[in-house]
Design a protein around this motif. Structure first.
Motif, mmCIF file in Angstrom:
data_model
loop_
_atom_site.group_PDB
_atom_site.id
_atom_site.type_symbol
_atom_site.label_atom_id
_atom_site.label_comp_id
_atom_site.label_asym_id
_atom_site.label_seq_id
_atom_site.Cartn_x
_atom_site.Cartn_y
_atom_site.Cartn_z
ATOM 1 N N GLY A 49 0.797 -1.219 0.000
ATOM 2 C CA GLY A 49 0.000 0.000 0.000
ATOM 3 C C GLY A 49 0.835 1.277 0.000
ATOM 4 N N ARG A 50 2.143 1.134 -0.222
ATOM 5 C CA ARG A 50 3.004 2.330 -0.185
ATOM 6 C C ARG A 50 2.601 3.337 -1.268
ATOM 7 N N LEU A 51 2.028 2.825 -2.353
ATOM 8 C CA LEU A 51 1.562 3.738 -3.410
ATOM 9 C C LEU A 51 0.031 3.733 -3.502
ATOM 10 N N SER A 52 -0.614 3.517 -2.375
ATOM 11 C CA SER A 52 -2.087 3.545 -2.357
ATOM 12 C C SER A 52 -2.552 4.998 -2.348
ATOM 13 N N LEU A 53 -3.827 5.167 -2.571
ATOM 14 C CA LEU A 53 -4.401 6.515 -2.595
ATOM 15 C C LEU A 53 -4.136 7.233 -1.265
ATOM 16 N N ALA A 54 -4.277 6.491 -0.172
ATOM 17 C CA ALA A 54 -4.112 7.115 1.146
ATOM 18 C C ALA A 54 -2.667 7.537 1.398
ATOM 19 N N LYS A 55 -1.716 6.809 0.775
ATOM 20 C CA LYS A 55 -0.319 7.061 1.143
ATOM 21 C C LYS A 55 0.498 7.756 0.069
ATOM 22 N N THR A 56 0.042 7.699 -1.177
ATOM 23 C CA THR A 56 0.884 8.268 -2.224
ATOM 24 C C THR A 56 1.006 9.781 -2.055
ATOM 25 N N GLU A 57 2.156 10.286 -2.493
ATOM 26 C CA GLU A 57 2.339 11.741 -2.404
ATOM 27 C C GLU A 57 1.506 12.451 -3.462
ATOM 28 N N ASP A 58 1.041 11.676 -4.457
ATOM 29 C CA ASP A 58 0.296 12.289 -5.548
ATOM 30 C C ASP A 58 -1.055 11.584 -5.706
ATOM 31 N N PRO A 59 -2.031 11.863 -4.794
ATOM 32 C CA PRO A 59 -3.323 11.174 -4.899
ATOM 33 C C PRO A 59 -4.015 11.447 -6.222
ATOM 34 N N ASN A 60 -3.647 12.533 -6.874
ATOM 35 C CA ASN A 60 -4.258 12.834 -8.172
ATOM 36 C C ASN A 60 -4.028 11.728 -9.186
ATOM 37 N N ALA A 61 -2.955 10.920 -8.947
ATOM 38 C CA ALA A 61 -2.625 9.860 -9.896
ATOM 39 C C ALA A 61 -3.809 8.920 -10.086
ATOM 40 N N PHE A 62 -4.679 8.801 -9.053
ATOM 41 C CA PHE A 62 -5.803 7.874 -9.163
ATOM 42 C C PHE A 62 -7.111 8.599 -9.474
ATOM 43 N N GLU A 63 -7.059 9.896 -9.599
ATOM 44 C CA GLU A 63 -8.308 10.639 -9.712
ATOM 45 C C GLU A 63 -8.381 11.421 -11.023
ATOM 46 N N ARG A 64 -9.349 12.305 -11.078
ATOM 47 C CA ARG A 64 -9.674 12.946 -12.341
ATOM 48 C C ARG A 64 -8.576 13.870 -12.880
ATOM 49 N N ALA A 65 -7.834 14.491 -11.988
ATOM 50 C CA ALA A 65 -6.828 15.448 -12.446
ATOM 51 C C ALA A 65 -5.826 14.764 -13.366
ATOM 52 N N GLN A 66 -5.433 13.525 -12.983
ATOM 53 C CA GLN A 66 -4.445 12.811 -13.792
ATOM 54 C C GLN A 66 -5.033 12.426 -15.150
ATOM 55 N N TYR A 67 -6.327 12.120 -15.129
ATOM 56 C CA TYR A 67 -7.022 11.773 -16.378
ATOM 57 C C TYR A 67 -6.952 12.946 -17.357
ATOM 58 N N ILE A 68 -7.257 14.124 -16.830
ATOM 59 C CA ILE A 68 -7.264 15.299 -17.715
ATOM 60 C C ILE A 68 -5.844 15.574 -18.200
ATOM 61 N N ARG A 69 -4.885 15.496 -17.259
ATOM 62 C CA ARG A 69 -3.499 15.780 -17.632
ATOM 63 C C ARG A 69 -3.036 14.790 -18.707
ATOM 64 N N THR A 70 -3.406 13.507 -18.521
ATOM 65 C CA THR A 70 -2.904 12.488 -19.441
ATOM 66 C C THR A 70 -3.515 12.628 -20.823
ATOM 67 N N ILE A 71 -4.833 12.792 -20.894
ATOM 68 C CA ILE A 71 -5.395 12.853 -22.247
ATOM 69 C C ILE A 71 -5.043 14.156 -22.939
ATOM 70 N N SER A 72 -4.847 15.196 -22.158
ATOM 71 C CA SER A 72 -4.427 16.448 -22.790
ATOM 72 C C SER A 72 -3.007 16.280 -23.312
ATOM 73 N N GLY A 73 -2.165 15.643 -22.523
ATOM 74 C CA GLY A 73 -0.781 15.398 -22.943
ATOM 75 C C GLY A 73 -0.747 14.527 -24.180
ATOM 76 N N TRP A 74 -1.641 13.554 -24.207
ATOM 77 C CA TRP A 74 -1.682 12.622 -25.335
ATOM 78 C C TRP A 74 -2.043 13.352 -26.628
ATOM 79 N N SER A 75 -3.012 14.278 -26.553
ATOM 80 C CA SER A 75 -3.410 14.954 -27.785
ATOM 81 C C SER A 75 -2.288 15.844 -28.289
ATOM 82 N N SER A 76 -1.492 16.435 -27.387
ATOM 83 C CA SER A 76 -0.417 17.261 -27.920
ATOM 84 C C SER A 76 0.693 16.374 -28.483
ATOM 85 N N TRP A 77 0.809 15.122 -27.924
ATOM 86 C CA TRP A 77 1.806 14.203 -28.483
ATOM 87 C C TRP A 77 1.384 13.777 -29.893
ATOM 88 N N LEU A 78 0.060 13.485 -30.053
ATOM 89 C CA LEU A 78 -0.437 13.124 -31.386
ATOM 90 C C LEU A 78 -0.228 14.291 -32.346
#
Ligand code: FMN
Length: 353
Positions: free
Chosen positions: A306-335
């Protein structure tokens, strides 16, 4: 330096390491079961005993339909004849006894069905046959448009409550990810008395044969890609439910196993990788986990679980919506960047701003 401690507790059972053989034909023969233990497997989940097998034997009916009744003949014919199953209901109980006598690692029985009906009495019989725990798999694709999610969840919770009250051994529930609010369901099963949650069932995906205009089921062994969904939910639930968590689906390599533990798994079930590489693959899983922990300075599995679980990770956004937006936005600029470089193949490429 003190030795690395790979032990873990799953469903209240002490395991020598986190790697467990998941429900599959791997447990059908005593010889293979012994080879799994010799290979370093820490516990075995037996192949499931199916509700349909039990009702057919006890009442001659499958899902309340009689094989001999012509109006149901076609539907019922899709279910296997009794002799297709590796073990009938009584043989299953005998098999539990034999497997228990053959190995020293914990043995987990498996029941697979959909209704809260009389067939569930086999849970107690599996316990009496000596199983250390029971895994319940309510595998069903709900095609009835009248059934609501709330009804299905209520039924599941009720079954867990009823079995929990009846059994002395722990009960694990193997679940599909297809619930609207999976976290809420997980918590209510935890509160209903589940000893563990097994994430996730892999559904058979029927494919369409366009040459013969037919639908046919496909069973393909998994790959690491499927692990990501499990990692997400293990990470979200770790530390927020009191029951154990097990990963099943997509653990193909030692690194996958380590990831599942980092996300929050108490136990890591494997089937496809063992069917591919054989029981000795458990030795590799265990040795690589030990080597990785040693190189990171971790002394026991509890240090990494659980060292990288939602409760313990330093970046809880990794499991939530912020990361989703960041990733798909990043993907479109890569395309966009790829399209740009294709259009300017002969130029010196510079990324779009
Ligand atoms: C041939 C085969 C038979 C299986 N039989 C069962 C079963 O009887 N009950 C069950 O709950 N899961 C069963 N499964 C699912 C596995 O236990 C496991 O959840 C799934 O294969 C995902 O894990 P993997 O990626 O390590 O293969 C079976 C899988 C395979 C490949």
């Amino acid at each position: 330096m003190s030795p690395i401690d790979l032990t873990t507790t799953y469903l209240g059972l002490q395991l020598a390491n986190p790697f467990v053989a998941g429900a599959s034909p791997l447990s059908d023969h005593l010889d293979t079961v012994r080879r799994l233990e010799d290979g370093g497997c820490a516990a075995i989940v037996l192949h499931s005993l199916f509700e349909e097998q039990i009702t057919q034997k006890e009442t001659g009916r499958i899902r309340h339909m009689d094989r001999l009744d012509r109006q149901f003949a076609t539907v019922v014919s899709y279910f296997p004849e009794p002799d297709v199953y590796a073990l009938g209901p009584d043989e299953y109980l005998e098999h539990v006894r034999r497997v228990k006598a053959a190995v020293t690692i914990p043995v987990i029985g498996s029941l697979n069905g959909t209704t809260a009906e009389a067939w569930l009495k086999f849970a107690k019989l599996i316990e009496q046959a000596g199983a250390d725990a029971l895994e319940l798999n309510m595998y069903e694709v709900i095609t009835d448009l009248d059934q609501s999610g709330a009804e299905i969840e209520h039924r599941l919770k009720q079954v867990v409550q009823d079995l929990g009250a009846e059994l002395a051994i722990p009960l694990a529930v193997k679940l599909s990810p297809f619930f609207t609010a999976f976290g809420n369901l997980a918590r209510s099963l935890d509160q209903a008395g589940a000893g563990g949650l097994v994430l996730f069932n892999r559904f058979l995906q029927p494919d369409i044969d366009i040459r013969h205009l037919a639908v046919w089921p496909r069973l393909e062994l998994s790959s690491s890609d499927e692990l990501l969904l499990r990692l997400r939910w293990l990470a979200i639930l770790h530390g927020r439910v009191k029951c154990s968590l097990a990963a099943t689906g997509g653990v193909a390599t030692p690194n996958d196993g380590i990831k599942a533990i980092l996300a929050g798994a108490d136990a890591v079930q494997m089937v496809s990788a063992i069917l591919r590489h054989g029981p000795s693959y458990f030795t590799l899983m265990r040795d690589e986990l030990r080597r990785w922990m040693e190189s990171g300075g971790f002394g026991n599995v509890g240090d990494i679980r659980g060292r990288l679980s939602l409760a313990k990770t330093e970046d809880p956004n990794a499991f939530e919506r912020a990361q989703y937006i960041r990733t798909i936005s990043g993907w479109s600029s890569w395309l966009g960047y790829q399209a740009y470089t294709r259009a300017h193949e002969d130029d010196e490429p510079t990324p779009p701003s």
